[in-house]
Each structure stands twice: as structure tokens, then as C-alpha cells.
Design an enzyme around this catalytic site. Structure first.
Site, PDB file in Angstrom:
ATOM      1  N   CYS A  46      -5.959  55.122 -14.805  1.00  0.00           N
ATOM      2  CA  CYS A  46      -5.904  55.332 -13.398  1.00  0.00           C
ATOM      3  C   CYS A  46      -5.341  56.645 -13.023  1.00  0.00           C
ATOM      4  O   CYS A  46      -5.844  57.610 -12.649  1.00  0.00           O
ATOM      5  CB  CYS A  46      -5.347  54.294 -12.553  1.00  0.00           C
ATOM      6  SG  CYS A  46      -3.812  53.667 -13.278  1.00  0.00           S
TER       7      CYS A  46
HETATM    8  N1  NAP Z   1      -4.848  47.432 -12.693  1.00  0.00           N
HETATM    9  C1  NAP Z   1      -5.380  48.633 -12.623  1.00  0.00           C
HETATM   10  O1  NAP Z   1      -5.134  49.355 -11.671  1.00  0.00           O
HETATM   11  C2  NAP Z   1      -5.696  49.262 -13.925  1.00  0.00           C
HETATM   12  C3  NAP Z   1      -6.410  50.413 -13.974  1.00  0.00           C
HETATM   13  C4  NAP Z   1      -7.081  50.951 -14.985  1.00  0.00           C
HETATM   14  C5  NAP Z   1      -7.059  50.299 -16.042  1.00  0.00           C
HETATM   15  N2  NAP Z   1      -6.518  49.029 -16.207  1.00  0.00           N
HETATM   16  C6  NAP Z   1      -6.720  48.229 -17.594  1.00  0.00           C
HETATM   17  O2  NAP Z   1      -7.487  47.290 -17.397  1.00  0.00           O
HETATM   18  C7  NAP Z   1      -6.973  46.233 -18.082  1.00  0.00           C
HETATM   19  C8  NAP Z   1      -7.157  44.724 -17.199  1.00  0.00           C
HETATM   20  O3  NAP Z   1      -6.153  45.165 -16.062  1.00  0.00           O
HETATM   21  P1  NAP Z   1      -5.948  44.042 -14.883  1.00  0.00           P
HETATM   22  O4  NAP Z   1      -4.997  44.892 -14.111  1.00  0.00           O
HETATM   23  O5  NAP Z   1      -7.074  43.484 -14.387  1.00  0.00           O
HETATM   24  O6  NAP Z   1      -4.984  43.029 -15.859  1.00  0.00           O
HETATM   25  P2  NAP Z   1      -4.684  41.568 -15.161  1.00  0.00           P
HETATM   26  O7  NAP Z   1      -4.878  41.416 -13.759  1.00  0.00           O
HETATM   27  O8  NAP Z   1      -3.200  41.180 -15.777  1.00  0.00           O
HETATM   28  O9  NAP Z   1      -5.832  40.483 -15.752  1.00  0.00           O
HETATM   29  C9  NAP Z   1      -6.017  40.429 -17.278  1.00  0.00           C
HETATM   30  C10 NAP Z   1      -7.011  39.471 -17.404  1.00  0.00           C
HETATM   31  O10 NAP Z   1      -7.361  39.371 -18.795  1.00  0.00           O
HETATM   32  C11 NAP Z   1      -7.422  37.962 -19.370  1.00  0.00           C
HETATM   33  N3  NAP Z   1      -6.744  37.961 -20.435  1.00  0.00           N
HETATM   34  C12 NAP Z   1      -5.340  38.342 -20.638  1.00  0.00           C
HETATM   35  N4  NAP Z   1      -4.915  37.862 -22.002  1.00  0.00           N
HETATM   36  C13 NAP Z   1      -6.026  37.709 -22.796  1.00  0.00           C
HETATM   37  C14 NAP Z   1      -6.362  37.284 -24.142  1.00  0.00           C
HETATM   38  N5  NAP Z   1      -5.660  37.164 -24.961  1.00  0.00           N
HETATM   39  N6  NAP Z   1      -7.714  36.971 -24.131  1.00  0.00           N
HETATM   40  C15 NAP Z   1      -8.559  36.877 -23.104  1.00  0.00           C
HETATM   41  N7  NAP Z   1      -8.434  37.160 -22.021  1.00  0.00           N
HETATM   42  C16 NAP Z   1      -7.261  37.684 -21.714  1.00  0.00           C
HETATM   43  C17 NAP Z   1      -6.542  37.338 -18.243  1.00  0.00           C
HETATM   44  O11 NAP Z   1      -7.212  35.742 -18.043  1.00  0.00           O
HETATM   45  P3  NAP Z   1      -6.223  34.877 -17.426  1.00  0.00           P
HETATM   46  O12 NAP Z   1      -6.295  34.793 -15.894  1.00  0.00           O
HETATM   47  O13 NAP Z   1      -6.600  33.600 -18.147  1.00  0.00           O
HETATM   48  O14 NAP Z   1      -4.690  35.176 -17.736  1.00  0.00           O
HETATM   49  C18 NAP Z   1      -7.191  38.342 -16.953  1.00  0.00           C
HETATM   50  O15 NAP Z   1      -8.404  37.763 -16.601  1.00  0.00           O
HETATM   51  C19 NAP Z   1      -5.773  46.132 -18.655  1.00  0.00           C
HETATM   52  O16 NAP Z   1      -6.085  46.848 -19.854  1.00  0.00           O
HETATM   53  C20 NAP Z   1      -5.305  47.538 -17.909  1.00  0.00           C
HETATM   54  O17 NAP Z   1      -4.394  48.378 -18.476  1.00  0.00           O
HETATM   55  C21 NAP Z   1      -5.884  48.492 -15.281  1.00  0.00           C
END
Ligand code: NAP
Length: 350
Positions: free
Chosen positions: A161
Site C-alpha cells: 500500500c
Molecule cells: N490491509 C491492508 O491494507 C493491506 C494492503 C496491502 C497488502 N496487504 C497484504 O495482504 C495480505 C492480507 O492482508 P489483510 O489485511 O487482509 O489480512 P487479515 O485481515 O489479517 O486477513 C488474513 C486472512 O488470511 C487468513 N489466514 C491467516 N493465516 C492463514 C493461514 N496460515 N492459512 C490460510 N489462511 C490464513 C485469515 O483467515 P482467518 O479469518 O481464518 O484467520 C484471513 O482470511 C497480507 O499479506 C497483507 O500484508 C494488506
């Protein structure tokens, strides 16, 4: 030039062909839910699977009621293999594991994590030690700067981001040779709390963030390496970037203020020409010049708004804003999907 009517026509064209089968791993997270919300209305795809880690598989997603009627299922590599394109909205380690497996199985992958973003092995080993292999035809997917490569990619490393906001402003200037040599670039960036994902911590707890603001990750944030990589690929030379992120009491949005020194004679009009040339065919980049953009102007959209000021001595301040969950993650991921499918990149996002 980019009218709603054009987008509508393009969407109809997209709908005329068989929808692409797409799946989302990490569908219960912040970016995963945004993906489902966009994909459920996208005329050129059908969502074949939406998965979480398994621990919350029985969970409902109230924000998606009546928008998306599918079930969240536990992560299954076999099910993901049935899709043509898989979005990985997972922590880095899980994405690092799954990405190569899926590509080997002939599935195209759009990875929202950082696992495959850094091209240089030493930097990748430092910031993403879980990444054991980068599949062939992996492309860094800052859409506006990489369309032809994204179109043919097997794995798209969707940018971070902070790097998205920063590089969309900085790269055209760097590529035009307008950065004064041997002067560090300073990126002072602010992010809303959803950038940290859905799992709360002491730092992201409401009572810590509300009414406050703080710097973090000084000299130690992996997005600094990603920004330096992007600037180096624009200039062809290493450039030091002092990147300092801040957490601000907003749910979503990023504002990057970028301080640079320009080569002699460069004016605000010069930058306007460079940006207009770079983003002639970029529907999601809005150039606002000296007006300077704000997070509220782009929240809940896939736009990146870029403003700039230059003084007579050659100092320049660039301001770039995005919604971290859309242009900074899921919106850009769908934009990349559209480019991979060869359809109008606004489809589902306009
Ligand atoms: N948030 C942002 O603004 C943003 C921006 C750019 C990139 N990203 C990247 O995008 C990715 C996701 O970010 P997010 O903010 O959406 O994260 P998040 O809200 O923490 O969600 C993580 C997701 O991954 C699942 N998960 C966690 N551990 C897992 C595993 N070992 N095996 C399978 N599924 C698993 C979780 O499932 P459960 O619900 O079952 O825990 C949840 O659905 C990350 O790598 C982050 O760095 C995020």
C-alpha cells in the site's frame, strides 16, 4: 475520455464471454472481504471458492449479505487448483508456500502479500525469509507502470500500500531523470489502521490509536526496500529513500508526502507534463497539481490522486493519496486481473 458509459460498454463486452473462475484465499480478512465485494459484482468472473484459515470457516460476513451468497470454506489447495485465477490475501508465509504450488498447477496467481515483491535475493531473504522460490513469469504489478508484463504474468506480486501511493508519484519523475543526483528522497507516509489487517494488537487497539498518531518502523519497514526497488527500476541507479510510516486514527487511507530535490530548471509545469504523459491512459490516476489531494477524496475508491508543489530553488513536495484496501490492495488486484483477462481495467471497479 474514461466515461462511465465506456466502462459500462466494456463490462457488457466482458460479460459476453464465459466468466473466468476465480478463488479467494484469505476471504475473511480485510483485503479478502474487499475482494469478495468487488468480485461479486464483477461481470467477467465467477467466484468458485472463498477460503479462510479454517479456524473461522463457519463465520458469516455480515457486510457482504445480499452481495455474495457463497460459503467460506477451510483452505484447500485442491479447490484452489480448480480456479483459473487465485487471489492470495494471506499472511506472507502462507502466500510464499501456496504461490509456487498453484503456479506449478497451471493456475494464475495474484498475491496481495509481500512474499514475491522483491526481485533481489538478498533483500528478499532479509524481508521475506519464508519465500523459498519465486515462480517464473512473476511480475511486480503496479498496474499503471507494468500493463504489458501483467497481461502475460503467471504470478502478479500486487504492490504494497505505501509503495503504491509513493511510486505512482515518484516513478515518472525518476524515470524522466528529474531527481537531483545524490540527494536522499524522503517519504513521510500516514496510514489508517486497517493497513495492519484484522487481528488487533496493542499498537492497533482503538484506545491506543484514537486521538493519537505515531511513527513506527523507522529504518526497519519492508516497504522501504520495495520503494527503493521501484525508484531504482525507474532511474537505473540505487537511490536512498528515507521512508517513515505513521499510524493515524483513521480506518482506511494512505497519504504519502514525498520530499525531493529536482534538477535545475524543473518547474511545476514540467512535472505536470511528465505526469500527464505517464498517465495519459490511466483511468485511476487523477492529477490534481497544486490543489494537493486528501484521503477523503479517494476513500472507498480505486483512485490515486497526486498533487505537487515546486519552489524556485528546485525543492519539490509530492502528495499522493490512496485507499489502502482498494488501490493499495484489492482494487489494484482486480485491476491487474482485468489486465490479465484482456478486458477494460475499470471493469468491476468503476
Ligand atoms: N490491509 C491492508 O491494507 C493491506 C494492503 C496491502 C497488502 N496487504 C497484504 O495482504 C495480505 C492480507 O492482508 P489483510 O489485511 O487482509 O489480512 P487479515 O485481515 O489479517 O486477513 C488474513 C486472512 O488470511 C487468513 N489466514 C491467516 N493465516 C492463514 C493461514 N496460515 N492459512 C490460510 N489462511 C490464513 C485469515 O483467515 P482467518 O479469518 O481464518 O484467520 C484471513 O482470511 C497480507 O499479506 C497483507 O500484508 C494488506
Amino acid at each position: 475520455m474514461h466515461s462511465a458509459v465506456d466502462a459500462e460498454r466494456s463490462s457488457s463486452r466482458a460479460a459476453a464471454t464465459a466468466p473466468a473462475r476465480v478463488a479467494v484465499a484469505g476471504a475473511t480478512g480485510y483485503t479478502g472481504q474487499e475482494l469478495l465485494r468487488i468480485l461479486s459484482r464483477h461481470p467477467a468472473v465467477t467466484v468458485t471458492a472463498a477460503m479462510s484459515s479454517g479456524t473461522s470457516a463457519a463465520r458469516k460476513l455480515p457486510a457482504l449479505a445480499r452481495l455474495w451468497a457463497g460459503d467460506i470454506t477451510p483452505l484447500s489447495v485442491d479447490s484452489l487448483r480448480q480456479a483459473e485465477v487465485v487471489f492470495l490475501a494471506l499472511p506472507d508465509a502462507a502466500a510464499a508456500e501456496l504461490g509456487p504450488t498453484l503456479v506449478d498447477a497451471g493456475v494464475r496467481v495474484i498475491d496481495l502479500s509481500g512474499a514475491f515483491r522483491l526481485t533481489e535475493a538478498t533483500a528478499r531473504a532479509r524481508w521475506y525469509p519464508e519465500t523459498y522460490r519465486v515462480p517464473e513469469h512473476t511480475v511486480y504489478g503496479l498496474t499503471e507502470l507494468a500493463r504489458p508484463a501483467v497481461a502475460g504474468a503467471r504470478l502478479v506480486a500486487n504492490p504494497g500500500c505505501y509503495p503504491t501511493a509513493t511510486l505512482l508519484a515518484l516513478s515518472p519523475i525518476a524515470a524522466a531523470g528529474l531527481l537531483a543526483p545524490d540527494v536522499d528522497v524522503i517519504v513521510d507516509a500516514k496510514s489508517g489502521v486497517s493497513g495492519a489487517g484484522k487481528t488487533p494488537s496493542e499498537r492497533t487497539h482503538f484506545s491506543e490509536v484514537h486521538g493519537s498518531m505515531g511513527a513506527y518502523g523507522v529504518f526497519g519497514h519492508r516497504h522501504g526496500a520495495e520503494i527503493e526497488q521501484g525508484v531504482a527500476s525507474a532511474t537505473g541507479a540505487a537511490t536512498v529513500v528515507n521512508f517513515v510510516p505513521h499510524l493515524v486514527p483513521l480506518d482506511r487511507g494512505i497519504l504519502a508526502t514525498i520530499y525531493v530535490r529536482l534538477t535545475p530548471g524543473t518547474t511545476e509545469d514540467t512535472l505536470a507534463d511528465v505526469f500527464q504523459q505517464a498517465y495519459l491512459s490511466a483511468p485511476f490516476v487523477r492529477l490534481v497539481g497544486s490543489t494537493l489531494p486528501e484521503i477523503k477524496h479517494v476513500a472507498h475508491t480505486n483512485f490515486c490522486d497526486i498533487g505537487w508543489r515546486v519552489d524556485a530553488s528546485g525543492r519539490a513536495v509530492l502528495v499522493s493519496v490512496i485507499d489502502n484496501l482498494l488501490k493499495g490492495a484489492s482494487g489494484q488486484a482486480v485491476q491487474n486481473l482485468n489486465v490479465m483477462l484482456g478486458i477494460d481495467e475499470r471493469t468491476g471497479l468503476w
